[in-house]
Design a protein around this motif. Structure first.
Motif, PDB file in Angstrom:
ATOM      1  N   ASP A   1       7.920   1.723 -13.712  1.00  0.00           N
ATOM      2  CA  ASP A   1       6.779   2.198 -14.614  1.00  0.00           C
ATOM      3  C   ASP A   1       6.850   0.956 -15.691  1.00  0.00           C
ATOM      4  O   ASP A   1       6.980   1.199 -17.053  1.00  0.00           O
ATOM      5  N   THR A   2       6.469  -0.127 -15.316  1.00  0.00           N
ATOM      6  CA  THR A   2       6.200  -1.345 -16.110  1.00  0.00           C
ATOM      7  C   THR A   2       4.864  -1.942 -15.962  1.00  0.00           C
ATOM      8  O   THR A   2       4.180  -1.649 -14.976  1.00  0.00           O
ATOM      9  N   VAL A   3       4.603  -2.942 -16.874  1.00  0.00           N
ATOM     10  CA  VAL A   3       3.571  -3.609 -16.682  1.00  0.00           C
ATOM     11  C   VAL A   3       3.118  -4.290 -15.274  1.00  0.00           C
ATOM     12  O   VAL A   3       2.090  -3.903 -14.829  1.00  0.00           O
ATOM     13  N   ASP A   4       4.050  -4.632 -15.006  1.00  0.00           N
ATOM     14  CA  ASP A   4       4.024  -5.462 -13.492  1.00  0.00           C
ATOM     15  C   ASP A   4       3.897  -4.410 -12.448  1.00  0.00           C
ATOM     16  O   ASP A   4       3.289  -4.626 -11.447  1.00  0.00           O
ATOM     17  N   GLY A   5       4.707  -3.334 -12.699  1.00  0.00           N
ATOM     18  CA  GLY A   5       4.876  -2.593 -11.598  1.00  0.00           C
ATOM     19  C   GLY A   5       3.804  -1.760 -11.239  1.00  0.00           C
ATOM     20  O   GLY A   5       3.429  -1.092 -10.178  1.00  0.00           O
ATOM     21  N   ARG A   6       3.064  -1.507 -12.303  1.00  0.00           N
ATOM     22  CA  ARG A   6       1.593  -0.397 -12.399  1.00  0.00           C
ATOM     23  C   ARG A   6       0.580  -1.343 -12.075  1.00  0.00           C
ATOM     24  O   ARG A   6      -0.633  -0.779 -11.917  1.00  0.00           O
ATOM     25  N   LEU A   7       0.644  -2.677 -11.998  1.00  0.00           N
ATOM     26  CA  LEU A   7      -0.739  -3.533 -11.956  1.00  0.00           C
ATOM     27  C   LEU A   7      -1.466  -3.466 -10.373  1.00  0.00           C
ATOM     28  O   LEU A   7      -0.806  -3.418  -9.505  1.00  0.00           O
ATOM     29  N   ILE A   8      -2.743  -3.093 -10.492  1.00  0.00           N
ATOM     30  CA  ILE A   8      -3.543  -3.048  -9.414  1.00  0.00           C
ATOM     31  C   ILE A   8      -4.668  -4.192  -9.722  1.00  0.00           C
ATOM     32  O   ILE A   8      -5.303  -4.498 -10.741  1.00  0.00           O
ATOM     33  N   VAL A   9      -4.683  -5.054  -8.503  1.00  0.00           N
ATOM     34  CA  VAL A   9      -5.614  -6.379  -8.566  1.00  0.00           C
ATOM     35  C   VAL A   9      -6.511  -6.047  -7.349  1.00  0.00           C
ATOM     36  O   VAL A   9      -6.233  -6.345  -6.197  1.00  0.00           O
ATOM     37  N   PRO A  10      -7.980  -5.142  -7.473  1.00  0.00           N
ATOM     38  CA  PRO A  10      -8.425  -4.787  -6.451  1.00  0.00           C
ATOM     39  C   PRO A  10      -9.009  -6.335  -5.498  1.00  0.00           C
ATOM     40  O   PRO A  10      -8.912  -5.843  -4.242  1.00  0.00           O
ATOM     41  N   GLY A  11      -9.123  -7.099  -6.198  1.00  0.00           N
ATOM     42  CA  GLY A  11      -9.673  -8.206  -5.223  1.00  0.00           C
ATOM     43  C   GLY A  11      -8.601  -8.894  -4.453  1.00  0.00           C
ATOM     44  O   GLY A  11      -8.913  -9.207  -3.347  1.00  0.00           O
TER      45      GLY A  11
ATOM     46  N   ILE B   1     -11.991   0.905   1.713  1.00  0.00           N
ATOM     47  CA  ILE B   1     -12.710   1.745   0.993  1.00  0.00           C
ATOM     48  C   ILE B   1     -11.953   2.437  -0.182  1.00  0.00           C
ATOM     49  O   ILE B   1     -12.725   2.788  -1.209  1.00  0.00           O
ATOM     50  N   LYS B   2     -10.717   2.688  -0.005  1.00  0.00           N
ATOM     51  CA  LYS B   2     -10.199   3.561  -1.298  1.00  0.00           C
ATOM     52  C   LYS B   2      -9.830   2.567  -2.428  1.00  0.00           C
ATOM     53  O   LYS B   2     -10.128   3.113  -3.469  1.00  0.00           O
TER      54      LYS B   2
ATOM     55  N   TYR C   1       0.690  -1.086   0.003  1.00  0.00           N
ATOM     56  CA  TYR C   1      -0.019   0.027   0.005  1.00  0.00           C
ATOM     57  C   TYR C   1       0.987   1.208  -0.014  1.00  0.00           C
ATOM     58  O   TYR C   1       2.035   1.398   0.961  1.00  0.00           O
ATOM     59  N   ASP C   2       0.461   2.260  -0.771  1.00  0.00           N
ATOM     60  CA  ASP C   2       1.630   3.394  -1.076  1.00  0.00           C
ATOM     61  C   ASP C   2       0.660   4.553  -0.485  1.00  0.00           C
ATOM     62  O   ASP C   2      -0.292   4.891  -1.169  1.00  0.00           O
ATOM     63  N   GLU C   3       1.072   5.136   0.662  1.00  0.00           N
ATOM     64  CA  GLU C   3       0.230   6.111   1.156  1.00  0.00           C
ATOM     65  C   GLU C   3       0.139   7.373   0.340  1.00  0.00           C
ATOM     66  O   GLU C   3      -0.878   8.135   0.248  1.00  0.00           O
ATOM     67  N   LYS C   4       1.067   7.731  -0.425  1.00  0.00           N
ATOM     68  CA  LYS C   4       0.944   8.872  -1.340  1.00  0.00           C
ATOM     69  C   LYS C   4       0.041   8.705  -2.335  1.00  0.00           C
ATOM     70  O   LYS C   4      -0.817   9.613  -2.653  1.00  0.00           O
ATOM     71  N   VAL C   5       0.194   7.615  -3.079  1.00  0.00           N
ATOM     72  CA  VAL C   5      -0.737   7.633  -4.181  1.00  0.00           C
ATOM     73  C   VAL C   5      -2.214   7.019  -3.811  1.00  0.00           C
ATOM     74  O   VAL C   5      -2.900   6.822  -4.627  1.00  0.00           O
ATOM     75  N   GLU C   6      -2.189   6.449  -2.575  1.00  0.00           N
ATOM     76  CA  GLU C   6      -3.181   5.892  -1.828  1.00  0.00           C
ATOM     77  C   GLU C   6      -3.927   4.762  -2.724  1.00  0.00           C
ATOM     78  O   GLU C   6      -5.160   4.854  -3.034  1.00  0.00           O
TER      79      GLU C   6
ATOM     80  N   ASP D   1      12.563  -2.262  -2.984  1.00  0.00           N
ATOM     81  CA  ASP D   1      12.668  -1.209  -2.103  1.00  0.00           C
ATOM     82  C   ASP D   1      11.399  -0.634  -2.010  1.00  0.00           C
ATOM     83  O   ASP D   1      11.316   0.630  -1.407  1.00  0.00           O
ATOM     84  N   GLY D   2      10.446  -1.413  -2.450  1.00  0.00           N
ATOM     85  CA  GLY D   2       9.291  -0.598  -2.238  1.00  0.00           C
ATOM     86  C   GLY D   2       8.768   0.431  -3.335  1.00  0.00           C
ATOM     87  O   GLY D   2       7.348   0.817  -3.202  1.00  0.00           O
ATOM     88  N   SER D   3       9.688   0.478  -4.313  1.00  0.00           N
ATOM     89  CA  SER D   3       9.300   1.628  -5.220  1.00  0.00           C
ATOM     90  C   SER D   3       8.337   0.784  -6.394  1.00  0.00           C
ATOM     91  O   SER D   3       8.046  -0.366  -6.256  1.00  0.00           O
ATOM     92  N   HIS D   4       7.796   1.614  -7.457  1.00  0.00           N
ATOM     93  CA  HIS D   4       6.981   1.246  -8.451  1.00  0.00           C
ATOM     94  C   HIS D   4       7.397   1.271  -9.729  1.00  0.00           C
ATOM     95  O   HIS D   4       7.343   2.649 -10.355  1.00  0.00           O
TER      96      HIS D   4
END
Lengths: 390, 390
Positions: free
Chosen positions: B224-234, B264-265, B205-210, B219-222
């Motif tokens: 800018d790749t397909v895998d790095g940007r992936l969000i799986v809400p489930g 919720i976010k 969870y990234d506090e800054k981008v919520e 190192d916890g960074s993201h």
């Protein structure tokens, strides 16, 4: 007819190729940036062996067949050099993907990377006349042949108790037989040709159920499993036009007729009567698609390949049912896929024909669409020529 | 409130569990046939380690928590014995799939098979009190821990130049910490718990981008790749309710509040305002989903997990916004997923909420849905109990 010819010709030369020439070139690191969004912006800088090999092929082919444009040759060269420099591991197997600089990201687990490199190098050799690429294409081909018994080598997850033969290898054999004359020796070409035609038409096409199967057991039977029941209409029609081209070399009209029949049967089977378009995946026994959540989507390449198959079939047979199928697929395809606002075509529509992904690149790359526009343009010219004669 | 409780309780005990008890048992070869079509007919007889381990868990859990029904214990036993007899290779790694007789089809390339076996054996030990399964669960867990540094072992295709950490291991750690008390030693449980909570809440969870990211760099960074940007809400909401359960063990209300906020976010972010429901996959920067052609589909498990997270969050926080989100997801879920005609729920809807695949089984299996109905039923009872007190 002239309008139809121009639709395909202009689509190729005034829309699709300018889009890729403008947006996909990596002028710093060489090769192509194929992750292009709707407007052509690069949304991801990773590079993939499949679309690079395929784009080398496309630009070399245009240079060889359409016009000797130095720009096209230079674009092909950039991809070819990128693959030579970065593409292969120490055994000459092609990596799957790279970062923008060319450092390999995914190991060679997929032999199709090698196939598209061989096809790209082969066509680029014919464009550049640089013998190095002829040698390279041959070497890549030789390694492919050695690896086919277990193409995924250590990455093969099958235990082997249920061996299946996919159609992919045979379609690539047909493709290489068409493409690599003058690069591979004649005996190899002849054997690729006869073997692929025979197995595609007799093993993968089943006369009794009148369907083309993606995978069959080694004895040609259809195990009642997810893999054994799988139908991929796009692969069926793509391989049929390659067979027509090979059969035309010897005026083998019987084989052309059979490939035409299969094309029509597969399109009748896979056409979505409710929303139009050709399904992506189907199950022979109409069982639920266990893994293919995208089964009902309408993909650009499936329709591109169907158009080629239908026009080649009509050119050879002049059958009215083939022409009416062409008109049907043509109308659907040009209605839903092109993006007149930002150029090029959408690749991925949902079942209704609505845009699911608005990207222009990714694995879609610069291949099926320009190849289809080129093949349709040239075949329509032949059909028009025959019309004039009669 | 009573009606709501009964909706979940009856859904579990009068619809879903009877469906699986009736249709999924292989009384000849043992284990479960999970490829069930809309009516419960077996459409494919291959067996898969994931759904077997998960179904063992479900029936053992019901036996332990709901009622000591011998039928439920026998069903759990059948799956457990199938996995013991057929599940593992010579190193104790679990195969991915089997034919009906139990012969292995796909080699162990996926460590989640082992995780679900460990969870199944652990819960089945508590049901059967057969110490053999306690030992087995421990042994499987030990092997999982040894393998986590490279869970795909020889099948790992990454070259390693861009290491990424997925959230899957951490969610399974949280799950095992909740499930394997009395099986693993206390120090292990404590370390699984603290490590998974910390990393899920601070790395993924990234506090800054919520937003909650599926994969992050070490190192916890993201990237800018397909895998790095992936969000799986489930996955985000599934891991949040596990964190709430773990935090509740020590009345750690601060952690529960944070997991509630994230829930919720993530739901606000991933809710489809046009057609309702939660998207399957998203891209942080809203770039095209290069590989996930199913990104806009509505899957049963995503909604099942969201309902659990929302009810647990409401139980602990009594926040009105949480309850209104629960009502929203509840209404959508019960409107679109259940199949009143043939029982059980559909698993795969298209973006519009129309049925994409009408199967009831496959990898869907007997897990997310009964677990959700059980957890929601029990949590609603707690909420009703608190209501009565106030």
């Amino acid at each position: 007819m002239k309008e139809l010819i121009n639709q395909y010709k202009n689509g190729l030369l005034e829309d699709v190729i300018p889009f890729w020439s403008r947006y996909s070139l990596d002028k710093v690191h060489g090769g192509y940036l194929t992750s292009l969004d709707r407007k052509g912006n690069v949304f991801d800088t990773d590079k993939y062996a499949w679309p690079i090999g395929r784009q080398i092929w496309t630009y070399s082919k245009l240079y060889n067949e359409v016009e000797k444009k130095p720009e096209w040759l230079a674009i092909a060269q950039s991809g070819a050099e990128f693959l030579v420099e970065n593409g292969m591991d120490e055994d000459g197997k092609f990596y799957f993907s790279f970062d923008q600089q060319g450092n390999s990201l995914k190991k060679p687990s997929n032999i199709y990377s090698d196939c598209f490199a061989a096809l790209g190098f082969s066509q680029y050799y014919k464009a550049s006349r640089n013998a190095k690429y002829r040698t390279l294409a041959r070497e890549v081909y030789d390694r492919i042949e050695k690896r086919w018994s277990n193409p995924k080598h250590i990455f093969n997850k099958e235990t082997g108790i249920r061996p299946m033969m996919g159609m992919g290898k045979l379609m690539l054999d047909a493709n290489m037989a068409l493409e690599m004359e003058g690069v591979l020796d004649n005996d190899t070409i002849i054997s690729l040709k006869s073997n692929s035609i025979r197995k595609l038409l007799t093993h993968h096409y089943d006369e009794k159920v009148e369907l083309f199967f993606e995978n069959v057991a080694p004895d040609g039977s259809h195990p009642d499993t997810v893999d054994g029941r799988l139908i991929v209409p796009g692969h069926a029609v793509e391989s049929m036009w390659m067979i027509m081209d090979l059969a035309a070399q010897t005026n083998d009209i019987k084989t052309i007729q059979k490939a035409t029949d299969i094309t029509i049967k597969m399109l009748s089977y896979s056409w979505d009567d409710q929303f139009g378009g050709i399904y992506y995946f189907m199950d022979w026994k109409n069982k639920p698609m266990q893994w293919k959540l995208d089964w009902d989507q309408k993909l650009w390449w499936v329709h591109n390949e169907a158009l080629i198959a239908l026009l080649k079939a009509f050119h050879h047979t002049r059958r009215a049912d083939v022409w009416s199928w062409f008109k049907k697929v043509h109308t659907y395809t040009w209605k839903y896929f092109p993006d007149p606002e930002f150029g090029e075509w959408y690749g991925y529509l949902n079942r209704r024909g609505e845009v699911l992904l608005d990207l222009k690149g990714s694995f879609k790359g610069c291949y099926h669409l320009p190849r289809s526009l080129y093949e349709c343009w040239k075949t329509l010219e032949k059909i028009a020529h025959d019309n004039d004669k009669s």
